[in-house]
Write a protein that holds these residues in place. Structure first.
Motif, PDB file in Angstrom:
ATOM      1  N   ASP A 183      -4.196  -1.855   4.627  1.00 17.73           N
ATOM      2  CA  ASP A 183      -4.924  -1.160   3.589  1.00 17.73           C
ATOM      3  C   ASP A 183      -4.116  -0.410   2.618  1.00 17.73           C
ATOM      4  O   ASP A 183      -5.002  -0.978   1.575  1.00 17.73           O
ATOM      5  N   VAL A 184      -3.151   0.208   2.803  1.00 19.00           N
ATOM      6  CA  VAL A 184      -2.628   0.636   1.357  1.00 19.00           C
ATOM      7  C   VAL A 184      -1.929  -0.500   1.135  1.00 19.00           C
ATOM      8  O   VAL A 184      -2.241  -0.532  -0.617  1.00 19.00           O
ATOM      9  N   LEU A 185      -1.357  -1.196   1.248  1.00 23.05           N
ATOM     10  CA  LEU A 185      -0.613  -2.564   0.550  1.00 23.05           C
ATOM     11  C   LEU A 185      -1.482  -3.680  -0.194  1.00 23.05           C
ATOM     12  O   LEU A 185      -1.284  -4.022  -0.905  1.00 23.05           O
ATOM     13  N   HIS A 186      -2.887  -3.422   0.693  1.00 23.52           N
ATOM     14  CA  HIS A 186      -3.482  -4.753   0.270  1.00 23.52           C
ATOM     15  C   HIS A 186      -4.228  -3.890  -1.579  1.00 23.52           C
ATOM     16  O   HIS A 186      -4.510  -4.949  -2.462  1.00 23.52           O
ATOM     17  N   GLU A 187      -4.561  -3.505  -0.851  1.00 25.41           N
ATOM     18  CA  GLU A 187      -5.200  -2.145  -1.928  1.00 25.41           C
ATOM     19  C   GLU A 187      -4.694  -2.215  -3.231  1.00 25.41           C
ATOM     20  O   GLU A 187      -4.925  -2.534  -4.420  1.00 25.41           O
ATOM     21  N   GLN A 188      -3.651  -2.193  -3.187  1.00 24.42           N
ATOM     22  CA  GLN A 188      -2.206  -1.806  -3.931  1.00 24.42           C
ATOM     23  C   GLN A 188      -1.673  -2.938  -4.313  1.00 24.42           C
ATOM     24  O   GLN A 188      -1.927  -2.696  -6.722  1.00 24.42           O
ATOM     25  N   ALA A 189      -1.887  -4.182  -4.081  1.00 22.05           N
ATOM     26  CA  ALA A 189      -1.858  -5.387  -4.916  1.00 22.05           C
ATOM     27  C   ALA A 189      -2.841  -5.877  -5.378  1.00 22.05           C
ATOM     28  O   ALA A 189      -2.092  -6.363  -6.071  1.00 22.05           O
ATOM     29  N   LEU A 190      -4.087  -5.835  -5.002  1.00 22.76           N
ATOM     30  CA  LEU A 190      -4.692  -6.045  -5.377  1.00 22.76           C
ATOM     31  C   LEU A 190      -5.291  -5.437  -7.067  1.00 22.76           C
ATOM     32  O   LEU A 190      -5.393  -5.858  -8.159  1.00 22.76           O
ATOM     33  N   ALA A 191      -4.637  -3.878  -6.838  1.00 19.80           N
ATOM     34  CA  ALA A 191      -4.447  -3.175  -8.160  1.00 19.80           C
ATOM     35  C   ALA A 191      -3.533  -4.012  -8.850  1.00 19.80           C
ATOM     36  O   ALA A 191      -4.108  -3.685 -10.794  1.00 19.80           O
ATOM     37  N   GLN A 192      -2.443  -4.152  -8.585  1.00 21.68           N
ATOM     38  CA  GLN A 192      -1.624  -4.464  -9.356  1.00 21.68           C
ATOM     39  C   GLN A 192      -1.445  -6.066  -9.773  1.00 21.68           C
ATOM     40  O   GLN A 192      -0.691  -6.766 -10.419  1.00 21.68           O
ATOM     41  N   GLY A 193      -3.112  -6.249  -9.217  1.00 21.44           N
ATOM     42  CA  GLY A 193      -2.824  -8.557 -10.220  1.00 21.44           C
ATOM     43  C   GLY A 193      -2.611  -9.049  -8.659  1.00 21.44           C
ATOM     44  O   GLY A 193      -2.243 -10.057  -9.091  1.00 21.44           O
ATOM     45  N   GLY A 194      -2.919  -8.210  -7.583  1.00 20.16           N
ATOM     46  CA  GLY A 194      -2.469  -9.750  -6.953  1.00 20.16           C
ATOM     47  C   GLY A 194      -1.150 -10.169  -5.387  1.00 20.16           C
ATOM     48  O   GLY A 194      -0.812  -9.898  -4.887  1.00 20.16           O
ATOM     49  N   SER A 195      -0.030  -8.928  -6.222  1.00 17.56           N
ATOM     50  CA  SER A 195       1.597  -8.838  -5.520  1.00 17.56           C
ATOM     51  C   SER A 195       1.947  -7.697  -5.972  1.00 17.56           C
ATOM     52  O   SER A 195       2.011  -7.330  -7.196  1.00 17.56           O
ATOM     53  N   HIS A 196       2.473  -6.617  -5.208  1.00 19.36           N
ATOM     54  CA  HIS A 196       4.175  -5.834  -5.163  1.00 19.36           C
ATOM     55  C   HIS A 196       5.701  -6.582  -5.729  1.00 19.36           C
ATOM     56  O   HIS A 196       6.210  -5.120  -5.375  1.00 19.36           O
ATOM     57  N   GLY A 197       5.480  -7.555  -5.643  1.00 14.74           N
ATOM     58  CA  GLY A 197       6.563  -7.816  -4.974  1.00 14.74           C
ATOM     59  C   GLY A 197       7.892  -7.257  -4.011  1.00 14.74           C
ATOM     60  O   GLY A 197       8.856  -6.926  -3.784  1.00 14.74           O
ATOM     61  N   LEU A 198       7.084  -6.335  -2.605  1.00 15.84           N
ATOM     62  CA  LEU A 198       7.934  -6.011  -1.475  1.00 15.84           C
ATOM     63  C   LEU A 198       7.939  -7.046  -0.434  1.00 15.84           C
ATOM     64  O   LEU A 198       6.642  -8.278  -0.607  1.00 15.84           O
ATOM     65  N   TYR A 199       8.715  -7.373   0.061  1.00 14.88           N
ATOM     66  CA  TYR A 199       8.567  -8.085   0.994  1.00 14.88           C
ATOM     67  C   TYR A 199       8.863  -7.541   2.225  1.00 14.88           C
ATOM     68  O   TYR A 199       9.027  -6.342   2.588  1.00 14.88           O
ATOM     69  N   GLN A 200       7.871  -8.128   3.229  1.00 18.73           N
ATOM     70  CA  GLN A 200       7.511  -7.076   4.152  1.00 18.73           C
ATOM     71  C   GLN A 200       7.634  -8.782   5.725  1.00 18.73           C
ATOM     72  O   GLN A 200       6.436  -9.201   5.574  1.00 18.73           O
ATOM     73  N   PRO A 201       8.067  -7.848   5.666  1.00 16.36           N
ATOM     74  CA  PRO A 201       8.837  -9.236   7.037  1.00 16.36           C
ATOM     75  C   PRO A 201       8.254  -8.931   8.475  1.00 16.36           C
ATOM     76  O   PRO A 201       8.268 -10.400   8.768  1.00 16.36           O
ATOM     77  N   LEU A 202       7.754  -7.904   8.515  1.00 17.95           N
ATOM     78  CA  LEU A 202       7.300  -8.027  10.105  1.00 17.95           C
ATOM     79  C   LEU A 202       6.104  -7.078   9.876  1.00 17.95           C
ATOM     80  O   LEU A 202       5.493  -5.541   9.193  1.00 17.95           O
ATOM     81  N   ASP A 203       4.768  -7.358  11.266  1.00 14.60           N
ATOM     82  CA  ASP A 203       4.391  -6.540  11.030  1.00 14.60           C
ATOM     83  C   ASP A 203       4.128  -5.757  12.896  1.00 14.60           C
ATOM     84  O   ASP A 203       4.852  -6.160  13.811  1.00 14.60           O
ATOM     85  N   LEU A 204       3.728  -4.918  11.832  1.00 12.63           N
ATOM     86  CA  LEU A 204       4.671  -3.368  13.378  1.00 12.63           C
ATOM     87  C   LEU A 204       3.611  -3.628  14.702  1.00 12.63           C
ATOM     88  O   LEU A 204       4.254  -2.806  15.672  1.00 12.63           O
ATOM     89  N   LYS A 205       2.305  -3.789  14.742  1.00 15.87           N
ATOM     90  CA  LYS A 205       1.466  -3.744  15.012  1.00 15.87           C
ATOM     91  C   LYS A 205       1.500  -2.410  15.569  1.00 15.87           C
ATOM     92  O   LYS A 205       0.614  -1.495  16.687  1.00 15.87           O
TER      93      LYS A 205
END
Ligand code: PRT
Ligand code: MG
Length: 218
Positions: free
Chosen positions: A74-96
């Motif tokens: 939720d937080v990652l998607h909201e901030q990526a959209l606010a920054q125009g699509g991406s925030h350049g963070l490497y997201q290697p894992l869905d921790l579930k």
């Protein structure tokens, strides 16, 4: 330079990350619920945990205040959209962990389906204005978005809004406030996020940690 800083938020993310850290041989030496410290030591020399607001985790990792962190989709998607699509963070894992869903909810006496069908303007209160904007635009629904920072459930009850976009896990909060879930937007879980520069500079300490997390999830 060889030390590692992990950003976590207090509460469910901290609690649910502990078993993954343990699987990687890391024990946090203080309890954030009783300690007032914002930097918590661990049993591993040079590895520390910093406690930040859930929505500040991506910012700490993006700008190098932490090498890695755990943040909700939720937080990652909201901030990526606010920054125009991406925030350049490497997201290697869905921790579930910290799983829930993002949904639209209304009062039981509000006919959401009819309002959508008639093309009425719907007033939507949410903390997630970017995700909500995109969701309703994709559906072709006209909305007036009202930004709130908490207690979204109150908005339809007071007449502030017709609907809310919020996180639901058990549904207990919605039920307690006589609201009904009328649409699911996305499934949410927490992701590991890693600073791009740290990934290169601290690869030897980061890689085994990411691998240990990966096998602990499976
Ligand atoms: O609480 P604070 O304002 O400090 O920050 P925060 O709300 O951003 O942090 P926190 O710790 O509450 O949530 C951190 C992350 O946990 C979120 O970003 C989500 O990715 C994840 N998560 C998982 C949840 C929930 N489940 C959840 N149920 N975050 C919030 N909730 C809230 C929801 O907003 C609603 O008020 O719990 C209520 C609904 O729960 P149920 O079980 O009654 O349906
Ligand atoms: Mg909260």
């Amino acid at each position: 330079m060889s030390g590692l800083t992990l950003a976590l938020s207090k509460g469910r993310i901290f609690e649910e990350t502990l078993p993954l850290l343990r699987a990687a041989g890391i024990e946090v030496l203080e309890d954030p619920e009783t300690s007032r410290k914002l930097i918590l030591p661990t049993n591993r020399e040079g590895v520390r945990v910093v406690l930040v607001r859930a929505s500040d985790v991506p910012t700490y990792v993006q700008y190098g205040g932490a090498d890695l962190g755990v943040a909700g989709r939720d937080v990652l998607h909201e901030q990526a959209l606010a920054q125009g699509g991406s925030h350049g963070l490497y997201q290697p894992l869905d921790l579930k962990i910290a799983r829930c869903r993002m949904s639209v909810a209304t009062r039981a006496d509000f006919d959401y389906a009819a309002a959508v069908k008639q093309g009425s303007r719907i007033r939507v209160a949410t903390k997630y204005t970017e995700i909500a904007r995109q969701h309703f635009a994709d559906k072709g629904v006209h909305v007036d978005l009202i930004k709130l920072y908490g207690s979204m459930e109150l908005a339809p009850l007071t007449g502030l809004a017709d609907a809310i976009v919020d996180l639901v896990s058990t549904g207990g909060t919605l039920r307690a406030n006589k609201l009904v879930e009328v649409e699911q937007i996305m499934d949410i879980s927490s992701r590991l996020v890693v600073n791009q520069a740290a990934l290169k500079l601290k690869r030897d300490t980061l890689r085994p940690l990411i691998d240990a997390f990966a096998s602990a999830i499976a």
